[in-house]
Design an enzyme around this catalytic site. Structure first.
Site: not given
Ligand code: UDP
Length: 327
Positions: A141, A206, A283
């Site tokens: 991505y 996560f 992450d």
């Molecule tokens: N996250 C989480 N549970 C979820 C979705 C996201 O713990 O169901 C965490 C994810 O690991 C990251 C943060 O929330 O640390 C933001 O994730 P998101 O997917 O919203 O955006 P990204 O940072 O990946 O663009």
């Protein structure tokens, strides 16, 4: 004279269309509805159902409409999916944009605002992230967005057009009419809502052992209306002769996953059921923007910087649209 919004049926593109119309612009939306929603396209815009890879359709579109600027949102945007199916990302995001740019150059379109991402940086060497940090994407991505940025750089040198690439941090929030409706939903704030309303199971957090004060990842949550304000400023900047450039768009403050959960609890008055789960691959511990450059050059100042304000807007939209756009 009109602005072409690709991906105008998606989350960020629908808000762009709404706010461009409110600013008095004429808007043509191009969307293939593979992930967007017809109902998300503001009625004041002309809607064309079609794909950025359809050169003949683009040629006809540019022939029929006097397109002054393209705002290019149409893309796939899920990190995990991009790792599993990289072909989708190079095909849609890179090939689609390449076809769009070729048609735009042929038609003499002079300005492009490109929807990019902080995922172009990969794991950053330092925080906050500034635009001159090296770009080392760690998933297809982020790479697909960086590849388009590089195409833009070479095209702007060779052909007569200029671009602004806006690298978003975590887009969130909503307007009264347009919000986030993804299937599957992977983003944190809508998933917290699904946990609290019982639409989904308990939220999976996560990772609890990141190098942050509470062990959960820190992100920079930027309100979608502030993001679009930066796009509208970028149009003005290019119309006034500004040079092609990159800008990070974030609030310059970080919130951990647990802080977002607490903000949702304060806004909704409920308790969020959650459980810690394994880290999600790719992450980074902490991603927080420096938006000094956008402030200085575009005069951009995000107005909704408080995580509670962001969550409140998103929650209002979620409650008013329990089934999203209903499709
Ligand atoms: N996250 C989480 N549970 C979820 C979705 C996201 O713990 O169901 C965490 C994810 O690991 C990251 C943060 O929330 O640390 C933001 O994730 P998101 O997917 O919203 O955006 P990204 O940072 O990946 O663009």
């Amino acid at each position: 004279m009109a602005i072409l919004v690709t991906g105008g049926a998606g989350y960020i593109g629908s808000v762009a269309t709404e706010l461009l119309l409110a600013a008095g612009e004429r808007v043509v939306v191009l969307d293939n509805l593979s992930r967007g929603h017809r109902a998300a396209v503001a009625p004041g815009a002309e809607f064309i159902e079609g794909d950025t890879r359809d050169r003949a359709l683009l040629q006809a579109l540019f022939g029929r409409h006097d397109i002054d600027t393209i705002m290019h949102f149409a893309a796939f945007a899920l990190v995990g999916e991009s790792v599993e199916h990289p072909a989708l990302y190079f095909e849609n995001n890179v090939n689609g944009t390449h076809t769009l740019l070729n048609a735009a150059v042929d038609a003499g379109v002079k300005r492009v605002i490109f929807s990019s991402t902080c995922a172009t940086y990969g794991f950053p060497d330092r925080i906050p992230l500034t635009e001159e940090l090296p770009t080392r994407p760690i998933n297809p991505y982020g790479l697909s967005k960086r590849m388009v940025e590089e195409i833009l750089e070479w095209y702007a040198k060779a052909y007569d057009f200029r671009y602004v690439a806006l690298r978003y941090f975590n887009a969130c929030g909503a307007t009264e009419v347009h919000g986030e409706d993804h299937e599957p939903e992977t983003h944190l704030i809508p998933n917290v809502f699904r946990a609290i309303t019982g639409e989904g199971g308990p939220l999976k957090v996560f990772g609890d052992d990141y190098a942050t004060p509470d062990g959960t990842c820190i992100r920079d949550y930027v309100h979608v209306t502030d993001l679009i304000d930066a796009h509208i400023r970028s149009v003005r900047y290019l119309r006034e002769g500004g040079m092609s450039d990159y800008f990070n768009l974030g609030t310059e403050t970080g919130n951990s996953v647990l802080e977002v959960i607490r903000a949702v609890e304060r806004v909704t008055g409920g308790a969020v059921p959650y459980a810690f789960a394994a880290r999600r691959p790719g992450d980074a511990d902490r991603l927080v923007a420096s938006s000094a450059k956008a402030r200085e050059v575009l005069g951009w100042q995000p107005r909704k910087r408080d995580i509670e304000v962001v969550v409140n807007d998103a929650w209002r939209w979620h409650q008013a649209h329990p089934g999203g756009y209903g499709d």
